[in-house]
Design a protein around this motif. Structure first.
Motif, PDB file in Angstrom:
ATOM      1  N   ARG A  18       0.941  -1.202  -0.017  1.00 15.37           N
ATOM      2  CA  ARG A  18      -0.042   0.162  -0.046  1.00 15.37           C
ATOM      3  C   ARG A  18       0.938   1.313   0.198  1.00 15.37           C
ATOM      4  O   ARG A  18       0.540   2.113  -0.611  1.00 15.37           O
ATOM      5  N   ALA A  19       1.928   1.267   0.842  1.00 15.89           N
ATOM      6  CA  ALA A  19       2.962   2.353   1.023  1.00 15.89           C
ATOM      7  C   ALA A  19       3.414   2.474  -0.270  1.00 15.89           C
ATOM      8  O   ALA A  19       3.722   3.632  -0.743  1.00 15.89           O
ATOM      9  N   ALA A  20       3.982   1.589  -1.019  1.00 14.55           N
ATOM     10  CA  ALA A  20       4.788   1.904  -2.047  1.00 14.55           C
ATOM     11  C   ALA A  20       3.887   2.364  -3.442  1.00 14.55           C
ATOM     12  O   ALA A  20       4.283   3.114  -4.243  1.00 14.55           O
ATOM     13  N   VAL A  21       2.606   1.721  -3.468  1.00 18.39           N
ATOM     14  CA  VAL A  21       1.983   2.253  -4.341  1.00 18.39           C
ATOM     15  C   VAL A  21       1.429   3.898  -4.215  1.00 18.39           C
ATOM     16  O   VAL A  21       1.502   4.386  -5.121  1.00 18.39           O
ATOM     17  N   LYS A  22       1.237   4.113  -3.005  1.00 23.25           N
ATOM     18  CA  LYS A  22       0.997   5.409  -2.623  1.00 23.25           C
ATOM     19  C   LYS A  22       2.052   6.283  -3.061  1.00 23.25           C
ATOM     20  O   LYS A  22       1.979   7.355  -3.656  1.00 23.25           O
ATOM     21  N   HIS A  23       3.194   5.809  -2.757  1.00 20.42           N
ATOM     22  CA  HIS A  23       4.431   6.701  -2.942  1.00 20.42           C
ATOM     23  C   HIS A  23       4.707   6.853  -4.394  1.00 20.42           C
ATOM     24  O   HIS A  23       5.052   8.014  -4.775  1.00 20.42           O
ATOM     25  N   VAL A  24       4.538   5.900  -5.223  1.00 23.22           N
ATOM     26  CA  VAL A  24       4.519   5.910  -6.591  1.00 23.22           C
ATOM     27  C   VAL A  24       3.636   6.977  -7.140  1.00 23.22           C
ATOM     28  O   VAL A  24       4.017   7.724  -7.893  1.00 23.22           O
ATOM     29  N   ILE A  25       2.440   6.745  -6.910  1.00 26.48           N
ATOM     30  CA  ILE A  25       1.268   7.705  -7.386  1.00 26.48           C
ATOM     31  C   ILE A  25       1.475   9.095  -6.789  1.00 26.48           C
ATOM     32  O   ILE A  25       1.341  10.166  -7.578  1.00 26.48           O
ATOM     33  N   GLU A  26       1.965   9.344  -5.572  1.00 20.86           N
ATOM     34  CA  GLU A  26       2.102  10.683  -5.143  1.00 20.86           C
ATOM     35  C   GLU A  26       3.435  11.310  -5.939  1.00 20.86           C
ATOM     36  O   GLU A  26       3.496  12.468  -5.900  1.00 20.86           O
ATOM     37  N   THR A  27       4.393  10.460  -6.159  1.00 24.18           N
ATOM     38  CA  THR A  27       5.391  11.264  -6.995  1.00 24.18           C
ATOM     39  C   THR A  27       5.087  11.916  -8.193  1.00 24.18           C
ATOM     40  O   THR A  27       5.580  12.848  -8.673  1.00 24.18           O
ATOM     41  N   TYR A  28       4.007  10.837  -9.237  1.00 19.27           N
ATOM     42  CA  TYR A  28       3.538  11.463 -10.438  1.00 19.27           C
ATOM     43  C   TYR A  28       2.643  12.859 -10.180  1.00 19.27           C
ATOM     44  O   TYR A  28       2.681  13.429 -11.078  1.00 19.27           O
ATOM     45  N   ALA A  29       2.119  12.693  -9.057  1.00 16.37           N
ATOM     46  CA  ALA A  29       1.039  13.575  -8.745  1.00 16.37           C
ATOM     47  C   ALA A  29       1.658  15.093  -8.657  1.00 16.37           C
ATOM     48  O   ALA A  29       1.143  16.194  -8.678  1.00 16.37           O
ATOM     49  N   ARG A  30       3.009  15.322  -8.268  1.00 17.53           N
ATOM     50  CA  ARG A  30       3.832  16.192  -8.223  1.00 17.53           C
ATOM     51  C   ARG A  30       4.236  16.817  -9.599  1.00 17.53           C
ATOM     52  O   ARG A  30       4.514  18.035  -9.624  1.00 17.53           O
ATOM     53  N   PHE A  31       4.301  16.023 -10.364  1.00 21.41           N
ATOM     54  CA  PHE A  31       4.378  16.641 -11.897  1.00 21.41           C
ATOM     55  C   PHE A  31       3.301  17.519 -12.588  1.00 21.41           C
ATOM     56  O   PHE A  31       2.167  17.398 -11.919  1.00 21.41           O
ATOM     57  N   ARG A  32       3.573  18.584 -13.203  1.00 18.32           N
ATOM     58  CA  ARG A  32       2.575  19.224 -13.816  1.00 18.32           C
ATOM     59  C   ARG A  32       2.656  19.392 -15.298  1.00 18.32           C
ATOM     60  O   ARG A  32       3.973  19.375 -15.888  1.00 18.32           O
ATOM     61  N   PRO A  33       1.502  19.129 -15.966  1.00 15.52           N
ATOM     62  CA  PRO A  33       1.687  19.028 -17.483  1.00 15.52           C
ATOM     63  C   PRO A  33       2.393  20.264 -17.871  1.00 15.52           C
ATOM     64  O   PRO A  33       2.205  21.512 -17.531  1.00 15.52           O
ATOM     65  N   SER A  34       2.997  20.000 -19.214  1.00 13.34           N
ATOM     66  CA  SER A  34       3.420  21.178 -19.844  1.00 13.34           C
ATOM     67  C   SER A  34       2.840  22.462 -20.470  1.00 13.34           C
ATOM     68  O   SER A  34       3.152  23.327 -20.829  1.00 13.34           O
ATOM     69  N   HIS A  35       1.585  21.870 -20.545  1.00 16.99           N
ATOM     70  CA  HIS A  35       0.751  22.774 -21.046  1.00 16.99           C
ATOM     71  C   HIS A  35      -0.975  22.557 -20.572  1.00 16.99           C
ATOM     72  O   HIS A  35      -1.073  21.658 -19.974  1.00 16.99           O
TER      73      HIS A  35
END
Length: 105
Positions: free
Chosen positions: A7-24
Motif C-alpha cells: 500500500r505504502a509503495a503504491v501510494k508513494h509512486v502515485i504521489e510522486t507522479y502527482a507532483r508533476f505538472r503538465p507542460s501545457h
C-alpha cells in the motif's frame, strides 16, 4: 506480500507522479486512495487548448497478494518505480496486457 508495505509503495509512486505538472493546459492531478477496497488512482482533470481533459493516468488495485496495474498511462511505465519501492516483481500483475504476469523488466 506485506499488504501495508505494498500500500505504502503504491501510494508513494502515485504521489510522486502527482507532483508533476503538465507542460501545457490547466490540468489538475488528483490522487485517489481507497484503502478499504485497496484501489489507488491518479486522475487528471482540466482544460487544454479549449478541450476538456479528464481520466485516469494510473489505476492500481491490490488483490490476492498482488499489485494489479489496471491502467498505466505513464509514458515509460511504473513497473520499475514499484520495484524500486520494494514490490516484488513476481507480485506485479499488468492487467492491461493479455499476458498478465510480467517477466523481465
Amino acid at each position: 506480500m506485506d499488504t501495508e508495505h505494498y500500500r505504502a509503495a503504491v501510494k508513494h509512486v502515485i504521489e510522486t507522479y502527482a507532483r508533476f505538472r503538465p507542460s501545457h493546459g490547466n490540468i489538475r492531478l488528483d490522487t485517489v486512495f481507497d484503502e478499504i477496497h485497496d484501489r489507488y488512482a491518479l486522475m487528471q482533470a482540466g482544460w487544454d487548448r479549449g478541450r476538456r481533459v479528464r481520466g485516469n493516468l494510473i489505476y492500481i488495485t491490490l488483490q490476492d497478494g498482488k499489485v494489479v496495474v489496471e491502467y498505466d498511462g505513464i509514458e515509460h511505465g511504473i513497473t520499475d518505480d514499484l520495484i524500486r519501492q520494494g514490490v516484488e516483481e513476481k507480485d506485479i500483475v499488468l492487467a492491461f496486457l493479455e499476458e498478465r504476469y510480467i517477466t523481465a523488466v
